[in-house]
Design a protein around this motif. Structure first.
Motif, PDB file in Angstrom:
ATOM      1  N   GLY A   1       0.818  -1.201   0.000  1.00  0.00           N
ATOM      2  CA  GLY A   1       0.000   0.000   0.000  1.00  0.00           C
ATOM      3  C   GLY A   1       0.851   1.249   0.000  1.00  0.00           C
TER       4      GLY A   1
ATOM      5  N   SER B   1      -7.158  -1.896  -2.480  1.00  0.00           N
ATOM      6  CA  SER B   1      -6.614  -2.913  -1.592  1.00  0.00           C
ATOM      7  C   SER B   1      -7.222  -4.267  -1.938  1.00  0.00           C
ATOM      8  CB  SER B   1      -6.904  -2.594  -0.122  1.00  0.00           C
ATOM      9  OG  SER B   1      -6.482  -3.670   0.718  1.00  0.00           O
TER      10      SER B   1
ATOM     11  N   THR C   1      -7.374  -1.264   4.454  1.00  0.00           N
ATOM     12  CA  THR C   1      -7.402  -0.232   3.430  1.00  0.00           C
ATOM     13  C   THR C   1      -6.056  -0.197   2.720  1.00  0.00           C
ATOM     14  OG1 THR C   1      -6.524   1.558   4.796  1.00  0.00           O
ATOM     15  CG2 THR C   1      -8.908   1.108   4.940  1.00  0.00           C
ATOM     16  N   VAL C   2      -5.942   0.675   1.742  1.00  0.00           N
ATOM     17  CA  VAL C   2      -4.687   0.790   0.996  1.00  0.00           C
ATOM     18  C   VAL C   2      -3.592   1.469   1.816  1.00  0.00           C
ATOM     19  CG1 VAL C   2      -5.041   3.057  -0.061  1.00  0.00           C
ATOM     20  CG2 VAL C   2      -3.824   1.259  -1.345  1.00  0.00           C
TER      21      VAL C   2
ATOM     22  N   LYS D   1      -2.580  -2.561  -3.034  1.00  0.00           N
ATOM     23  CA  LYS D   1      -2.130  -3.270  -1.843  1.00  0.00           C
ATOM     24  C   LYS D   1      -2.419  -4.757  -2.019  1.00  0.00           C
ATOM     25  CE  LYS D   1      -2.249  -2.994   3.196  1.00  0.00           C
ATOM     26  NZ  LYS D   1      -2.603  -2.094   4.310  1.00  0.00           N
TER      27      LYS D   1
ATOM     28  N   SER E   1      -0.336  -7.611   3.077  1.00  0.00           N
ATOM     29  CA  SER E   1      -0.956  -7.039   4.266  1.00  0.00           C
ATOM     30  C   SER E   1       0.033  -6.178   5.045  1.00  0.00           C
ATOM     31  CB  SER E   1      -1.465  -8.161   5.170  1.00  0.00           C
ATOM     32  OG  SER E   1      -0.364  -8.865   5.736  1.00  0.00           O
TER      33      SER E   1
END
Length: 444
Positions: A193, A210, A216-217, A255, A258
Motif C-alpha cells: 500500500g 486494496s 485499506t490501501v 495493496k 498485508s
C-alpha cells in the motif's frame, strides 16, 4: 494442453518437497488453485472444471472493477474469474483436487493450473530479527551487514557519494542527468500500500485499491511507500535529497501484501489485471517467494506477463534476497524467474552485487536481467517521513522509474521495445552476467 505437459510440481504433488525454500520452511499453499484459461474460450475450461471437480460458483470481474474483490478471494463458496486476462482463482474441495488436476491436464482450453501460494515481504530493521524463509527477506543494512567483516562492509560502501541533493542511487543510474520526468506515464506498484497523506506523494496517486481483506490501501508496513517513493518521488521533496526517479509519473497503488507483509498469488494476479486495465505502462513488484535450483517458473505468472506485454505493460520484479555471498548463492525467485518478467538484482554503493542478491543460476527465465541500486536506499516512509532500506526490493522501483522515463520519450513504443531499450542502455559491469544481467541501470 497448449504448452505441453505440466510439471507435477505445479499441482502440489510433491512427496519430496522439491520447492521447499533453502531455509527449511516449506512453500505455503492456500488450498485454492490458480487457473489460466484460453482467452478466446474461457467458458469451456470453466465448464469442464464445474462438471468434473465441482468448483465453487464463478464471480466474473472486469479488470477495472476492484470492488469487493478482496472479500471474494477469501470466500470459500466463490471462485473468481478475471475476464480480461483469462485467469481464475478457484475454490475446490480437498477431495476434488485430483479431479481438477486430471481435468486441467486433459482440457485444451486450460493452459495452466497451479496451487495458490503465499507470498511474503519482510523488512528486517534490527540484527536480532530473523529473516523469513521467503524473499523478499528485505533486510536492512543492519540485518545484512552483521554477517560480514569490516573490510567487506567498507568495500560495499564504495566511494563517497555526495547526497545533499540526490541519493547515491539516482546518481549511479544517471537520473540526475536526465531531463525526462515520466510525465503522463502510469506506474503500478503492487506492494503493502501507500501513505496517501505523505506530503511528497499526495496528489501524485491516480488510483488506489486494496486486495487485502479488512485492510485499506494505507501502508501499515512501510515497504510499499518506500518503493513508490523510489519509482516516482517528487523532484523537490519536503526534506533531504531527491530520491524519486520519475518525478512526474502517475502512481497506481495496489495493496497486495498485508500490513504484516503477506499475500497470495490470487491477490497479486488480481492486481496485475487491475493495473493493466487502468493503463499502467509499468508494473513494479518487489515481492515473491524462494525457489530451488532447477525449479520451473510459474506458468500462470508467465502467461499473464505475456498478455500484459501484448497490451503495452512491462512487469519488473525483485530477483530476491536469498543469497549469503560468498558462501551461498541462490536462484532468482518467483515470479521474477518468469521469462517475460524483468528480474532486478541489487548493487551496493561500490556498484558491486549485494551479498544478499539472488543470481541467475536457473535457466528458462531464471536469469537476472538488470541490476540497480538496492543497498541503503533513502526514500519515503509512512507518517510523512523517510527511511533507508536495503534489498532487491529497493532496486526494482529504480527500474520501474526508468521505464517510465523511456515510455515518456517514446510514447508509441511497444512494451517489448521499452524492455529492449532498457537492457541495451545498461552500463556493462565486470561482474558475472548471472549476478548483474545486462549491467547497471541507466536513465535516458
Amino acid at each position: 494442453m497448449a504448452n505441453g505437459p505440466m510439471d507435477r510440481r505445479a499441482f502440489g504433488e510433491q512427496p519430496d518437497r522439491p520447492d521447499a525454500p533453502f531455509t527449511g520452511r516449506g512453500a505455503e499453499y492456500t488450498g485454492r488453485y490458480v487457473i489460466l484459461l484460453d482467452q478466446s474460450n474461457q467458458e469451456s475450461g470453466l465448464e469442464a472444471l464445474r462438471a468434473s471437480a465441482d468448483i465453487a460458483p464463478v464471480e466474473r470481474i472486469r479488470g477495472t472493477d476492484a470492488a469487493n474483490v478482496a472479500e471474494l478471494l477469501e470466500r470459500p463458496d466463490v471462485s473468481v474469474l478475471f475476464e480480461e486476462l483469462g485467469a481464475a482463482v478457484v475454490e475446490v474441495r480437498p477431495d476434488q483436487r485430483h479431479a481438477l488436476v486430471t481435468t486441467a491436464e486433459a482440457e485444451p482450453s486450460i493452459i495452466a493450473a497451479e496451487p495458490e501460494r503465499m507470498v511474503y515481504a519482510s523488512v528486517i530493521t534490527a540484527p536480532q530479527q530473523a529473516p523469513t524463509a521467503f524473499f523478499p527477506a528485505y533486510r536492512s543494512d543492519e540485518g545484512v551487514v552483521e554477517r560480514h567483516t569490516k573490510a567487506e562492509i567498507a568495500a560495499a560502501q564504495g566511494p563517497a557519494w555526495d547526497e545533499r541533493n540526490w541519493t547515491w542511487g539516482l546518481q549511479a543510474i544517471r537520473a540526475n542527468m536526465s531531463s525526462l520526468t515520466g510525465r503522463g506515464v502510469k506506474i503500478a506498484v503492487l506492494d503493502t500500500g501507500v501513505d496517501t497523506d505523505h506530503p511528497d506523494l499526495a496528489g501524485r496517486i491516480d488510483e488506489t485499491v486494496s486486495f487485502v481483506p479488512g485492510e485499506t490501501v494505507e501502508d501499515g508496513h512501510g515497504h510499499g511507500t518506500h518503493c513508490i517513493g523510489t519509482a516516482a518521488g517528487p523532484a523537490s521533496p519536503q526534506q533531504g535529497p531527491r530520491y524519486g526517479v520519475a518525478s512526474e509519473a502517475r502512481v497506481l497503488a495496489a495493496k497486495v501484501l498485508s500490513n504484516a507483509g503477506s499475500g497470495t498469488d490470487g491477490q497479486i494476479l488480481a492486481a496485475m489485471a487491475w493495473a493493466v486495465a487502468h493503463g499502467a505502462r509499468v508494473i513494479s513488484m518487489s515481492l515473491g517467494a524462494a525457489v530451488q535450483p532447477g525449479e520451473l517458473f510459474p506458468q500462470t505468472y508467465e502467461q499473464l506477463a505475456q498478455r500484459a506485454l501484448q497490451r503495452g505493460t512491462v512487469i519488473v520484479a525483485a530477483a530476491g534476497n536469498e543469497s549469503s555471498r560468498p558462501q551461498a548463492i541462490r536462484p532468482v525467485g518467483r515470479p521474477a524467474n518468469c521469462p517475460s518478467i524483468l528480474a532486478v538484482a541489487s548493487l551496493d554503493r561500490a556498484l558491486t552485487v549485494s551479498s544478499f542478491s539472488s543470481a541467475g543460476i536457473n535457466g528458462q527465465g531464471g536469469e537476472v536481467n538488470i541490476a540497480a541500486p538496492g543497498r541503503a536506499v533513502h526514500s519515503a516512509a509512512p507518517g510523512g517521513g523517510y527511511q533507508s532500506m536495503s534489498g532487491t526490493s529497493m532496486a526494482t522501483p529504480h527500474v520501474a522509474g526508468v521505464l517510465a522515463l523511456l515510455a515518456q520519450a517514446a510514447p508509441n513504443a511497444s512494451a517489448e521495445d521499452l524492455k529492449a531499450s532498457l537492457l541495451s542502455s545498461a552500463f556493462p559491469l565486470t561482474q558475472p552476467v548471472r549476478d548483474v544481467g545486462s549491467g547497471l541501470l541507466q536513465a535516458p
